[in-house]
Scaffold this active site. Sequence first.
Site, PDB file in Angstrom:
ATOM      1  CB  CYS A 188     -12.681  33.359   6.420  1.00 41.94           C
ATOM      2  SG  CYS A 188     -12.189  31.676   6.172  1.00 41.94           S
ATOM      3  CB  CYS A 331     -48.975  27.122  -0.331  1.00 41.77           C
ATOM      4  SG  CYS A 331     -48.220  28.689  -0.815  1.00 41.77           S
TER       5      CYS A 331
END
Lengths: 373, 75
Positions: A188, A331
């Site tokens: 908020c 990777c």
Amino acid sequence: MENYNARYARHYSLKNFGQEGQQKLAAAKVLVIGAGGLGCPVLQYLIASGIGGVGIVDNDIVSLSNLQRQVLYTTDDIGKFKVEVAAEKLKRLNPETKITIYNTAISSKNALEIIVNFDIVVDCTDNFASRYLINDACVLLDKPLVFGAVYQYEGQVAVFNVKDKNGVQANYRHLFPNPPQSDEVQNCNEGGVLGVLPGIIGVMQATEVIKLLTKIGEVLLNKLLTYNLLNNEIFILEIIGGSAAYNLIPKTEIAFKAMDYDWLCGISVTETGALSPADFVRKSTISDTIVIDVREKYELPKADFRCINIPLSELSIKMDAINEKNILLFCQSGKRSLKAAAILTEKFGTTKTIRHLKDGIMALQDKYNEQDN
Amino acid sequence: MEIKIIAFGSIAELTGKEITVQASDVDSLKVTLQELFPELADRKYAVAVNMKVVQENLELKQNDTVALMPPYSGG
């Protein structure tokens, strides 16, 4: 009339409610976690309705920017603890309700001890760490959970952890198995919220609590209601239960207390799953292990050891096909494999051992080159 | 198949509130959506086909409606 209390006269005269409904409210103990935008209307209406006991959990103090929506508090209350101000005002609203305050943030250390004392939990918190924690605690203790959340002009309401007439009992993790990362969401403070919205959603939560307790109408069991105040549109999605979500929830009190929900909602993989090239090679020979290259198919150097290729971009779609218990990821440099480890950890939790090659195939090659020399 | 997408909350800010895409099942729909809106790859959202939340892949039929529902956290 015996036990007549003029305070509840409009409930007594209400068809299908009456003194019997009122007695069910009086016998109930409800825990409201969070005394902010949602918590204020939930507390006001539940206490006005004559719930026997209400617990309030919050450790925040009233600030000026709260007052646009947190209607229990006034300008004079700024700087005071919310639970103390709330309790004082709510006692004046209805001295017949026993109010217990917990001036603390809900955490995996205190949640079970607090929740166990209540019949229903109402989630009025404002962050994912608390929401997942409360969901998991309610599953563990088998407590009904009335969920509410807001985003700008839209709100969500649901009732979790209660069996419907078909025996289905869904929880928040059937809807969103894992929390979003902290940088993915606005609260908020950042995203803003129209002041009336938590009022509407909070009143809906209080309504579901009263319906659950008095068994009137149809409760939002296994359903997520979404309300958009800009166009008054309401969508109700049906949530299918299932066993998969339970694998993500701690199964014992000890496991729950050991769970770090802040971490779960922040950084999803620590360096503990990172392997040196030597460890990577050693672990790759263990039985029931799969080695996955998460680079794109065209990337070089090709691995000269047994592995399969699932590019990171396709991992979330293809990960269901992984059957092995041990997963080794690599990777080029270790960045994508770390991300892949995070994705798989979220999917499989602790049911699989997920590790990745630190600094990638480049580091592995360097190691071999050193050996050659 | 032509599939109607309704998006909510922060997802709607990326995709627009209502769009139409071609897809044969939920998995291919997610791939298509990620190609159209790469930022979706990093977002969490539930997928509901004709108002029912699905956790696994499901074949889609012409004119199915798919809702993309992100979690809200505000309170």
